[in-house]
Structure formats: structure tokens, C-alpha cells
Design a protein around this motif. Structure first.
Motif, mmCIF file in Angstrom:
data_model
loop_
_atom_site.group_PDB
_atom_site.id
_atom_site.type_symbol
_atom_site.label_atom_id
_atom_site.label_comp_id
_atom_site.label_asym_id
_atom_site.label_seq_id
_atom_site.Cartn_x
_atom_site.Cartn_y
_atom_site.Cartn_z
ATOM 1 N N GLU A 73 0.840 -1.199 0.000
ATOM 2 C CA GLU A 73 0.000 0.000 0.000
ATOM 3 C C GLU A 73 0.877 1.251 0.000
ATOM 4 O OE1 GLU A 73 -3.189 0.218 -0.338
ATOM 5 O OE2 GLU A 73 -3.798 -1.864 -0.045
ATOM 6 N N LYS A 75 -0.687 4.549 0.591
ATOM 7 C CA LYS A 75 -1.310 5.597 1.416
ATOM 8 C C LYS A 75 -0.806 5.497 2.849
ATOM 9 C CE LYS A 75 -5.313 6.198 -1.423
ATOM 10 N NZ LYS A 75 -6.700 6.484 -1.527
ATOM 11 N N LEU A 76 -0.592 6.646 3.461
ATOM 12 C CA LEU A 76 0.024 6.737 4.778
ATOM 13 C C LEU A 76 -0.646 5.826 5.806
ATOM 14 C CD1 LEU A 76 2.227 8.156 6.376
ATOM 15 C CD2 LEU A 76 0.580 9.950 6.911
ATOM 16 N N LYS A 77 -1.958 5.822 5.873
ATOM 17 C CA LYS A 77 -2.667 5.044 6.893
ATOM 18 C C LYS A 77 -2.751 3.562 6.563
ATOM 19 C CE LYS A 77 -5.929 8.609 7.322
ATOM 20 N NZ LYS A 77 -7.328 8.958 7.577
ATOM 21 N N LEU A 78 -2.346 3.175 5.363
ATOM 22 C CA LEU A 78 -2.413 1.775 4.942
ATOM 23 C C LEU A 78 -1.042 1.146 4.700
ATOM 24 C CD1 LEU A 78 -5.365 2.054 2.394
ATOM 25 C CD2 LEU A 78 -5.474 1.267 4.766
ATOM 26 N N LYS A 79 0.018 1.887 4.922
ATOM 27 C CA LYS A 79 1.373 1.408 4.600
ATOM 28 C C LYS A 79 1.809 0.184 5.387
ATOM 29 C CE LYS A 79 3.720 5.151 2.434
ATOM 30 N NZ LYS A 79 5.049 5.664 2.245
ATOM 31 N N HIS A 80 1.062 -0.206 6.390
ATOM 32 C CA HIS A 80 1.402 -1.392 7.182
ATOM 33 C C HIS A 80 0.832 -2.664 6.544
ATOM 34 C CE1 HIS A 80 -2.629 -0.344 8.505
ATOM 35 N NE2 HIS A 80 -2.747 -1.533 9.093
ATOM 36 N N ARG A 81 0.216 -2.521 5.366
ATOM 37 C CA ARG A 81 -0.469 -3.636 4.716
ATOM 38 C C ARG A 81 0.110 -3.936 3.336
ATOM 39 N NH1 ARG A 81 -6.747 -2.802 5.921
ATOM 40 N NH2 ARG A 81 -6.858 -3.903 3.951
#
Length: 165
Positions: A73, A75-81
Motif C-alpha cells: 500500500e 497511502k500513509l494510513k495503509l502502509k502497514h499492509r
């Protein structure tokens, strides 16, 4: 058999195996053969070279026999995925461990990417071989999408799976 991250030089064999996958197992993919058959080699080259897409190929000699995409991913809030897409092994090589090796490589690659904590994938509920493989690698079902795909008048349910790494 050897595994290799695909590059622009693999665009033609990647296109060939991708179209084969869409023809032989249309229920396993959100895309269709009709949508991808007219795409150019450059389209496939661009897909392989995308900065957040890692396409791994399994080769028997010079023949590309299996593929898997790991997509991170952006996007900042999804970068852990990250997500697994387009997993496919040619029929003659199923049951040989090729799929397991591709998935293990994708999981290992995800672990090297900064910040990745979990990997997602979807699988058609009737694909017991794939579900067995994913479960054996630690993926767990967290939801089901009823009538997720429609081919002609037939619907296919999908299970959503996640692996926390």
C-alpha cells in the motif's frame, strides 16, 4: 525450479501466463480474459515495473510456470499492509510445491519491506487446494464476500484472509 522477481524483460512470458490463468481459471480472478487480452506488452511491462508491485515468477528451465504479485500500500494510513494478487501455477505443476514456494517468497519479501505488518488475500470459497495452502502458511479467514464474482449467470463467493507478520 527457480524463483525470480520479474522485470521488464519478462513482460511477454508474464502476459502469456496471465492470459492463460484468466482463461483456465476465470473464477479465481477479478479481472477477465476479455479485459486483458488486448493489453499491450508495454501495459504488462508497466505492471511488472510498478514501484509498489513485486511480481515473482517460478521458472522450470526457461519456462515461466507460476506467478504471484505482492502489492504494498502507498497511502500513509495503509502502509502497514500488503496484498497478494494474481497467484497462479500452471496445471502440470500444481501439487509440486511451486505454489508454496511462490507464497513463501512473497511472504519473505513482505517481511523485508519497512513497516509491513499484515498480508491480505482473497480466495474463492470452493478452491480447497488454495485455501489449504494459505491456511498452512498461517493465513486466517476474517470474512466472506457472498456473490463476489459473477461469470455469466454463476456467482462465486470469496473468503478474505490475513496473515499477521
Amino acid at each position: 525450479m527457480k524463483l525470480e522477481r520479474l522485470g521488464s524483460q519478462h513482460a511477454e512470458p508474464y502476459r502469456r501466463i496471465r492470459l492463460e490463468a484468466l482463461q483456465k481459471n476465470p473464477e479465481a480472478f477479478g479481472s477477465s480474459y476479455q479485459e486483458e487480452k488486448d493489453k499491450t506488452i508495454e501495459d504488462f511491462e508497466n505492471r511488472i515495473q510498478s514501484k509498489n508491485v513485486f511480481t515473482i515468477g517460478a521458472f522450470e528451465g526457461e519456462n515461466l510456470i507460476g506467478i504471484v504479485n505482492l502489492v504494498t500500500e502507498t497511502k500513509l494510513k495503509l502502509k502497514h499492509r500488503a496484498s497478494i494478487f494474481a497467484m497462479y501455477v500452471q496445471e502440470d505443476y500444481r501439487g509440486s510445491g511451486t505454489g508454496r514456494k511462490l507464497m513463501e517468497e512473497a511472504i519473505s519479501l513482505a517481511k523485508t519491506q519497512s513497516g509491513i505488518e499484515q498480508i491480505y488475500l482473497t480466495v474463492v470459497t470452493g478452491n480447497m487446494a488454495a485455501k489449504g495452502l494459505y491456511t498452512s502458511l498461517g493465513f486466517v479467514v476474517y470474512g466472506e464476500d457472498k456473490r463476489a464474482l459473477k461469470i455469466g449467470n454463476t456467482y462465486y463467493d470469496e473468503e478474505h484472509m490475513v496473515l499477521f507478520i
